[in-house]
Design an enzyme around this catalytic site. Structure first.
Site, PDB file in Angstrom:
ATOM      1  N   GLY A 266       0.762  -1.629  -0.439  1.00  0.00           N
ATOM      2  CA  GLY A 266       0.177  -0.106  -0.699  1.00  0.00           C
ATOM      3  C   GLY A 266       0.754   1.453   0.199  1.00  0.00           C
ATOM      4  O   GLY A 266       1.989   1.544   0.333  1.00  0.00           O
ATOM      5  N   PHE A 267       0.586   2.526   0.002  1.00  0.00           N
ATOM      6  CA  PHE A 267       1.102   3.873  -0.204  1.00  0.00           C
ATOM      7  C   PHE A 267       1.793   4.055   0.503  1.00  0.00           C
ATOM      8  O   PHE A 267       2.670   3.769   0.935  1.00  0.00           O
ATOM      9  CB  PHE A 267       0.183   4.764  -0.207  1.00  0.00           C
ATOM     10  CG  PHE A 267       0.566   6.520  -0.466  1.00  0.00           C
ATOM     11  CD1 PHE A 267       1.328   6.502  -1.259  1.00  0.00           C
ATOM     12  CD2 PHE A 267      -0.300   6.842  -0.639  1.00  0.00           C
ATOM     13  CE1 PHE A 267       2.053   7.497  -1.657  1.00  0.00           C
ATOM     14  CE2 PHE A 267       0.290   8.583  -0.610  1.00  0.00           C
ATOM     15  CZ  PHE A 267       1.817   8.939  -0.941  1.00  0.00           C
ATOM     16  N   ILE A 268       0.867   3.431   2.711  1.00  0.00           N
ATOM     17  CA  ILE A 268       2.324   4.636   3.402  1.00  0.00           C
ATOM     18  C   ILE A 268       2.494   3.088   3.923  1.00  0.00           C
ATOM     19  O   ILE A 268       3.377   3.536   3.769  1.00  0.00           O
ATOM     20  CB  ILE A 268       1.428   4.450   4.451  1.00  0.00           C
ATOM     21  CG1 ILE A 268       0.160   5.742   4.632  1.00  0.00           C
ATOM     22  CG2 ILE A 268       2.005   4.895   5.876  1.00  0.00           C
ATOM     23  CD1 ILE A 268      -0.926   6.237   4.861  1.00  0.00           C
TER      24      ILE A 268
ATOM     25  N   TYR B 184     -15.974   3.116   7.194  1.00  0.00           N
ATOM     26  CA  TYR B 184     -14.974   3.763   6.610  1.00  0.00           C
ATOM     27  C   TYR B 184     -13.831   4.189   8.920  1.00  0.00           C
ATOM     28  O   TYR B 184     -13.374   4.041   8.861  1.00  0.00           O
ATOM     29  CB  TYR B 184     -14.169   4.631   5.789  1.00  0.00           C
ATOM     30  CG  TYR B 184     -12.824   5.273   5.732  1.00  0.00           C
ATOM     31  CD1 TYR B 184     -12.153   3.870   5.784  1.00  0.00           C
ATOM     32  CD2 TYR B 184     -12.127   6.209   6.098  1.00  0.00           C
ATOM     33  CE1 TYR B 184     -10.219   4.486   6.265  1.00  0.00           C
ATOM     34  CE2 TYR B 184     -10.848   6.449   6.004  1.00  0.00           C
ATOM     35  CZ  TYR B 184      -9.926   5.795   6.394  1.00  0.00           C
ATOM     36  OH  TYR B 184      -8.211   5.838   6.332  1.00  0.00           O
TER      37      TYR B 184
ATOM     38  N   LYS C 298     -12.689   2.403  11.406  1.00  0.00           N
ATOM     39  CA  LYS C 298     -11.150   2.866  11.963  1.00  0.00           C
ATOM     40  C   LYS C 298     -11.613   3.145  13.880  1.00  0.00           C
ATOM     41  O   LYS C 298     -10.468   2.477  14.476  1.00  0.00           O
ATOM     42  CB  LYS C 298     -10.524   3.633  11.630  1.00  0.00           C
ATOM     43  CG  LYS C 298     -10.334   3.267  10.019  1.00  0.00           C
ATOM     44  CD  LYS C 298      -8.638   2.950  10.120  1.00  0.00           C
ATOM     45  CE  LYS C 298      -8.020   2.708   9.289  1.00  0.00           C
ATOM     46  NZ  LYS C 298      -6.907   1.702   9.451  1.00  0.00           N
TER      47      LYS C 298
END
Length: 329
Positions: free
Chosen positions: A11-13, A158, A162
């Site tokens: 993933g991006f992070i 979402y 979280k």
């Protein structure tokens, strides 16, 4: 040097955190299911960069699978070596898609977190980091937003998933003494970023002479945060802290309309802007109060918005041969 598990490693992070840990000489066990929540070409590109490094081991795994933990998997992942910390950056992200399929968000973001907390408990791993989101603050947060602001009124699944994962983490800290750091990230961008986020989309659309679609009137604002700043802060959170929730966010907020104007200047092309109705899952503004991150971690954002946008546009230009075809819808 230490042995770390990074979930969401493609993933991006996750990819940037893994890369920074590898550069520091650590070993990284990377887990990712390589799902198609967005165009997987970006995940494969990031993974290719990581696989070139000798201390990176990748396993295709779904953290929400049941059963997730087995003696065979543990031996395969760890090779009998202790894991210093689990950094959970695997998630279903994106506010709008969570309205369409909230079940997969709860499965990955909540059940996946539970599986990893259980992994820590069973293996005696003392440190756990969870990626959370500024979206938990909802519609009426003060700006800039401190960690103490109300986070009990999320606008979509979402953010709700979280927030639920954060609460679950606290129970494992209370019951089993896990040292847990939760980071609430604010609108992350940078090279090889998510194609469902505005900056990747706008750069591609301007470069390729496609309509630049803005939801709402463009006056909504974001405190964009460059990926390297986020990765640095996340790694700083590996030290023992008990149980902490910490904002990581950029120091410059900008309206979406002004963002497009900056990108036009950087790219040297005019955008064809088309305004669309505001999506009900979108927040109108966000900006982080990062005084806690500075006090506890010595962290503050270093990359200016203009510098970060240039780096991101330069990456797109260099990878344009395939990046131009990345699906952004």
């Amino acid at each position: 040097m230490s042995n770390y598990m990074v979930t969401g490693a493609a993933g991006f992070i996750g990819a940037r955190v893994a890369d920074m840990l590898l550069q520091e000489g650590h070993t990284v066990i990377g887990l990712d299911d390589l799902n198609e929540a967005y165009d997987p070409r970006l995940k494969h590109w990031r993974l290719l960069q990581l696989n070139r490094q000798p201390n990176f081991r990748f396993f295709r795994e779904d953290i929400s699978a049941k059963p997730f933990i087995s003696p065979e998997k543990i031996q395969l992942w760890t090779k009998g070596q202790p894991i210093e910390a689990v950094i959970n950056l695997a998630a279903r992200a994106g506010v709008r898609q969570s309205v369409i399929d909230p079940w997969v968000y709860m499965q990955t973001n909540l059940i996946g977190t539970l599986n990893l907390l259980e992994l820590c408990r069973q293996l005696g791993i003392k440190k756990f980091i969870l990626a959370s989101t500024s979206s938990v603050y909802g519609m009426d947060a003060p700006l800039p937003t401190p960690e103490e602001a109300n986070s009990d009124k999320p606008l979509q699944a979402y953010a709700a998933s979280k927030k639920a994962a954060e609460v679950l983490c606290h129970s494992y800290h209370h019951l089993y003494g896990l040292d847990i750091t939760i980071f609430r990230y604010f609108t992350v961008y940078g090279p090889a970023g998510r194609p469902d986020m505005s900056i990747f989309r706008f750069i591609q659309w301007i470069y390729e002479d496609l309509p630049v679609r803005i939801n709402g009137d463009g006056r909504q604002t974001r405190g964009f945060t460059y990926i390297d700043d986020i990765a640095r802060g996340t790694i700083a959170g590996l030290k023992p802290m008990g149980y902490e929730i910490i904002n990581l966010g950029g120091h410059e907020a900008i309206s979406i309309q002004n963002l497009v104007e900056l990108l036009q200047e950087i790219i040297g092309k005019q955008a064809r802007v088309v305004f669309q109705p505001l999506h009900p899952a979108d927040m109108l503004a966000n900006q982080a109060d990062v005084r806690k991150a500075k006090a506890l971690l010595g962290w503050q954002p270093q990359v200016s918005l203009m510098e970060g946008l240039r780096e991101t546009a330069n990456w797109y230009h260099a990878e344009r041969a395939w990046a131009k075809d990345v699906i952004t819808d």
